[in-house]
Design an enzyme around this catalytic site. Structure first.
Site, short mmCIF file in Angstrom:
data_model
loop_
_atom_site.label_atom_id
_atom_site.label_comp_id
_atom_site.label_asym_id
_atom_site.label_seq_id
_atom_site.Cartn_x
_atom_site.Cartn_y
_atom_site.Cartn_z
N ASP A 214 48.43 29.10 15.20
CA ASP A 214 48.87 30.10 16.19
C ASP A 214 50.37 30.34 16.11
OD1 ASP A 214 46.27 29.88 16.97
OD2 ASP A 214 46.69 29.42 19.07
N HIS A 355 49.98 24.94 15.13
CA HIS A 355 50.94 26.06 15.19
C HIS A 355 51.78 26.07 13.92
CE1 HIS A 355 49.74 25.24 19.33
NE2 HIS A 355 50.01 26.52 19.59
ZN ZN Z 1 50.30 30.55 21.26
#
Ligand code: ZN
Length: 403
Positions: A214, A355
């Site tokens: 992400d 991430h």
């Molecule tokens: Zn996010």
């Protein structure tokens, strides 16, 4: 008289000639037959000798490796060489012998002139096609011991087990098809396999997890792409719209390398808190930006903070993808902690949340992927995971895992 004499001569000489010719032919025929029989005899003797040499070689091979002669296969490589080999679930060993003299030979003896380097690079190429780089880098070393198994549709190169990662206990090998080796080796290899057997296909019977990233793309995304490639893994990237134009080359690379692109909203605001007039842009702008760069449509959306409600979900036809393993890599910026959490929690069918904007996450991936491979996992994108688990990703639905 003259004419009588002439008549006798006329009859006699041709008779003599015919007899002489017939005798000569018979003589040569007998000679040839003798010669042929000698040849046959020699051939038989030679065959017998070769057989004895082979039996001898098999006996000493069995003795050397402490195995039974019944389990040994012998294969004729060409006029000159024979291969003797032993294949069991835990080991493969073989030798090439010069059939006539019982001398040990080497694969180098079969390589056609000037083709040594080509064969070496072919083997390296196939190793890298089949294995992730943490294994391939060991197998492709110049001092690796290879064992060759000669088949009628190619040769299999087996590697010594102890040379690979100590945690990886599988037997390692690559196959070279007749098509690959016909111009390189003096081997009577006839039938061709159509497909390259070293290309690994995804298998719905294997344990599989989806990897998701992400908040990118970002400068760390490139390192993550390298690590994925090194480990023959793929992933889904849920991107934030405001990052896309600055990293359009990265977006292109993600798509080109077979990964999946998803939306993580335009500006990473909680979808529950944006004004109605902004909602359309927050949800659909990433799709428009990505379509411009890659030409592909986005079907998956991961709402920022995982915040979604029924109204939004029903209105916008995306598949909403949550997660089932969350090491909180944004909080613990430590590769070892992230690695430990993922490997502790991971199970077949999980969706792992990471991430790609953190350097420590990129580093943790280098530790996580080899270990997942060793444990027998396939690492894929969300859509691939759903497909392998026999599920369909429907629009307006929420998914957390495929367990
Ligand atoms: Zn996010």
């Amino acid at each position: 008289m003259n004419s009588r004499f002439y008549n006798i001569t006329h009859i006699f000489i041709p008779i003599v000639l015919v007899v002489a010719i017939i005798s000569t032919i018979s003589f040569y025929n007998i000679k040839n037959a003798e010669h042929r029989s000698d040849e046959r005899h020699n051939l038989k003797q030679e065959e017998q000798e070769i057989k004895e040499i082979q039996i001898d070689a098999i006996t000493s091979f069995a003795k050397e490796f402490n195995i039974s002669t019944d389990d040994i296969t012998k294969t004729k490589i060409n006029k000159k060489y024979t291969s003797i080999s032993y294949n069991s679930p835990d080991k493969y060993i073989s030798e090439i012998i010069v059939t006539k003299y019982k001398e040990k030979a080497d694969i180098g003896d079969l390589v056609k002139e000037g083709k040594e380097e080509e064969l070496k690079s072919l083997i390296k190429e196939q190793i890298n096609l089949k294995y992730p780089s943490f294994i391939a880098s060991v197998l492709e070393k110049d001092n690796t011991t290879y064992y060759y198994e000669f088949l009628d549709n190619g040769i299999v190169i087996h590697f010594d087990n102890y040379q690979t990662n100590p945690l990886y206990e599988e037997k390692t090998s690559v196959k070279l098809t007749c098509e690959m080796i016909n111009s390189l080796l003096d081997y009577e290899c006839l039938s061709n396999s159509e497909e390259n057997p070293n290309i690994i296909k995804l298998d719905s019977n294997k344990k599989t997890v989806a990897l998701t990233f992400d908040d990118g793309p970002n400068k760390n995304t490139l390192s993550i792409l390298d690590t994925l490639k090194d480990n023959h893994a793929s992933a889904t990237f849920f991107m934030v719209g405001t990052n896309i134009n600055n990293f359009s080359d990265t977006v292109k690379r993600i798509s080109d390398e077979g990964h999946e692109l998803g939306s993580h909203s335009y500006s990473h605001k909680s979808l529950l808190h944006v004004k109605n007039e902004e909602l359309e842009k927050e949800i659909n702008e990433v799709s428009r930006l990505v379509k411009n760069i890659t030409g592909t449509d986005i079907k998956l959306l991961r709402p920022p903070y995982g915040s979604i409600n029924g109204e939004i979900k029903d209105k916008y036809p995306y598949s909403y993808i949550m997660w089932s393993v969350d090491p909180e890599d944004w909080r613990y910026k430590d590769a070892a902690i992230v690695r430990e959490h993922v490997l502790d929690k991971v199970e077949d069918g999980d969706i792992i949340l990471l991430h790609d904007i953190h350097f420590t996450t990129a580093e943790s991936l280098k530790l996580i992927l080899p270990e997942l491979y060793i444990r027998g996992y396939q690492v894929v994108s969300v859509s691939k995971l759903a497909e392998l688990k026999g599920r369909t990703l429907a629009p307006n639905n929420i998914y957390r895992s495929f367990k």
